[in-house]
Design a protein around this motif. Structure first.
Motif, short mmCIF file in Angstrom:
data_model
loop_
_atom_site.label_atom_id
_atom_site.label_comp_id
_atom_site.label_asym_id
_atom_site.label_seq_id
_atom_site.Cartn_x
_atom_site.Cartn_y
_atom_site.Cartn_z
N ALA A 1 0.54 -1.18 -0.19
CA ALA A 1 0.10 0.32 0.27
C ALA A 1 0.54 0.80 0.02
O ALA A 1 0.53 2.04 -0.34
CB ALA A 1 -0.46 0.24 0.96
N CYS A 2 1.69 1.48 0.62
CA CYS A 2 2.89 2.24 0.80
C CYS A 2 3.03 2.68 -0.89
O CYS A 2 3.72 3.76 -1.06
CB CYS A 2 3.89 1.99 1.65
N LEU A 3 3.59 1.43 -0.86
CA LEU A 3 4.13 1.74 -2.79
C LEU A 3 3.18 2.34 -3.26
O LEU A 3 3.39 3.02 -5.11
CB LEU A 3 4.98 0.01 -3.22
N ALA A 4 2.25 1.53 -3.35
CA ALA A 4 0.94 2.50 -4.19
C ALA A 4 1.26 3.37 -3.97
O ALA A 4 1.29 5.13 -4.97
CB ALA A 4 -0.28 1.08 -3.57
N TYR A 5 1.06 4.13 -2.67
CA TYR A 5 1.37 5.84 -2.64
C TYR A 5 2.13 5.58 -3.63
O TYR A 5 2.67 7.05 -3.62
CB TYR A 5 1.21 5.77 -1.28
N ALA A 6 3.51 5.63 -3.49
CA ALA A 6 4.91 5.95 -4.43
C ALA A 6 4.53 6.70 -5.48
O ALA A 6 5.16 7.29 -6.49
CB ALA A 6 6.13 5.27 -3.93
N VAL A 7 3.68 5.39 -6.19
CA VAL A 7 4.11 5.17 -7.10
C VAL A 7 2.67 6.97 -8.03
O VAL A 7 2.93 7.33 -8.88
CB VAL A 7 2.62 4.27 -7.99
N GLU A 8 1.49 6.66 -7.03
CA GLU A 8 0.95 7.92 -6.89
C GLU A 8 1.91 9.07 -7.31
O GLU A 8 1.18 9.87 -7.67
CB GLU A 8 -0.13 8.52 -5.98
N GLU A 9 2.19 9.28 -6.00
CA GLU A 9 3.13 10.55 -6.07
C GLU A 9 4.16 10.71 -7.48
O GLU A 9 4.13 12.07 -7.69
CB GLU A 9 4.02 10.12 -4.86
N GLN B 1 11.11 -7.18 -5.93
CA GLN B 1 9.99 -6.85 -7.35
C GLN B 1 8.85 -5.91 -6.87
O GLN B 1 8.70 -5.18 -8.29
CB GLN B 1 8.93 -8.25 -7.03
N MET B 2 8.56 -5.56 -6.21
CA MET B 2 7.29 -4.07 -5.81
C MET B 2 8.35 -2.94 -6.27
O MET B 2 7.51 -2.27 -7.03
CB MET B 2 6.54 -4.81 -5.07
N ARG B 3 8.93 -3.19 -5.06
CA ARG B 3 9.75 -1.98 -5.04
C ARG B 3 9.80 -1.61 -6.63
O ARG B 3 10.56 -0.62 -7.09
CB ARG B 3 11.06 -2.17 -4.65
N LEU B 4 10.91 -2.49 -7.17
CA LEU B 4 12.25 -2.41 -8.36
C LEU B 4 10.97 -2.19 -9.62
O LEU B 4 11.45 -1.71 -10.86
CB LEU B 4 12.69 -3.38 -8.38
N GLY B 5 9.62 -2.94 -9.68
CA GLY B 5 8.91 -2.69 -10.33
C GLY B 5 8.38 -1.44 -11.06
O GLY B 5 7.81 -0.63 -11.40
N VAL B 6 7.79 -0.40 -9.62
CA VAL B 6 7.55 0.76 -9.44
C VAL B 6 9.00 1.81 -10.16
O VAL B 6 8.76 2.81 -10.87
CB VAL B 6 7.54 1.30 -7.74
N LEU B 7 10.12 1.65 -9.72
CA LEU B 7 11.38 2.00 -9.97
C LEU B 7 11.04 2.08 -11.53
O LEU B 7 11.48 3.25 -12.55
CB LEU B 7 12.55 1.75 -10.15
N ARG B 8 10.56 0.65 -12.25
CA ARG B 8 11.26 0.40 -13.66
C ARG B 8 9.99 1.42 -14.66
O ARG B 8 9.93 1.70 -16.00
CB ARG B 8 10.56 -1.09 -14.15
N ARG B 9 8.66 0.84 -13.47
CA ARG B 9 7.54 2.14 -14.90
C ARG B 9 7.57 3.19 -14.53
O ARG B 9 7.56 3.84 -15.50
CB ARG B 9 6.17 1.88 -13.74
N PHE B 10 8.62 3.80 -13.75
CA PHE B 10 8.44 5.35 -13.84
C PHE B 10 9.70 6.26 -14.85
O PHE B 10 9.02 6.64 -15.58
CB PHE B 10 9.15 6.11 -12.30
N ALA B 11 10.80 5.03 -14.57
CA ALA B 11 11.51 4.95 -15.86
C ALA B 11 11.33 4.69 -16.97
O ALA B 11 11.28 5.83 -17.96
CB ALA B 11 12.73 4.12 -15.45
#
Length: 221
Positions: free
Chosen positions: A66-74, A122-132
């Motif tokens: 849930a915290c990572l989902a917030y990071a994605v939104e930000e 995997q979740m954390r790296l997925g967020v970084l990958r999507r942002f890149a």
């Protein structure tokens, strides 16, 4: 009527409690990392029963997700679908953001903290990958075509620079530490243009091709 009012109050209280747990968890995970943070730490700081974490998030992993989902939104708000010309300003805004105690942006710290858990990694790296991928797409990268201009690598370098700026701002290194959001925009504009939009010549009409920068020779010069 009284029963309905009580149910509405409980729903509001539940929403506030869930939000409080998320705020505390984001701060804890960003500061101490996933492995070193316990659900009891989070519950105690939030002043609630630890059982509520399982009720609202199922588990510690669910809370981290849930915290990572917030990071994605930000990050999406910061530089998600903004025009390419606005990316430097969006990065400057994110890099200049700090926590209330003057620390670096919690969203970026959360994404940098290694969890030691395969699923959360995997979740954390997925967020970084999507942002890149969002950054690379602004320069013409497409997932199903050859990346001749190394746009994904270039986008990841821009992301690395943005994170590095955020972290170094708390080091005391001047003038970076005291630079305002306005101060950061123009240097970041040069960086983004030089890294993300330079590269091997593109075929005329290709997606994401830039006009030559002022003063830069063209093939016709």
């Amino acid at each position: 009527m009284t029963v309905g009012t009580d149910q509405g109050q409980r729903r509001r209280d539940a929403g506030k409690t869930r939000q409080l747990l998320l705020e505390v968890a984001r701060r804890r995970f960003a500061r101490d990392g996933y492995a070193a943070t316990t659900v009891r730490d989070i519950a105690d700081e939030a002043g609630v029963n630890v059982a509520l974490i399982n009720r609202y998030f199922d588990s510690k992993e669910g809370l981290f997700e849930a915290c990572l989902a917030y990071a994605v939104e930000e990050l999406a708000r910061a530089a998600g679908d903004v025009p390419r010309s606005d990316i430097p300003a969006a990065i400057a805004q994110q890099a200049a953001g700090t926590t209330p105690d003057g620390g670096p942006n919690q969203v970026l710290l959360l994404l940098l903290r290694s969890s030691g858990d395969e699923r959360t990694e995997q979740m954390r790296l997925g967020v970084l990958r999507r942002f890149a991928e969002r950054l690379a797409a602004t320069a013409g990268w497409q997932p199903d075509t050859p990346d001749d201009g190394q746009l994904m690598l270039r986008a990841q370098l821009v992301l690395s620079a943005a994170i590095g700026v955020t972290l170094l701002r708390v080091s005391g290194l001047q003038p970076l530490t005291s630079a305002t959001e306005h101060d950061l925009v123009e240097p970041l504009r040069d960086l983004v243009h030089g890294v993300l939009h330079a590269g091997p010549p593109r075929h005329p009409g290709s997606v994401g091709g830039d006009d030559p920068a002022p003063g830069r020779p063209t093939s016709d010069d």
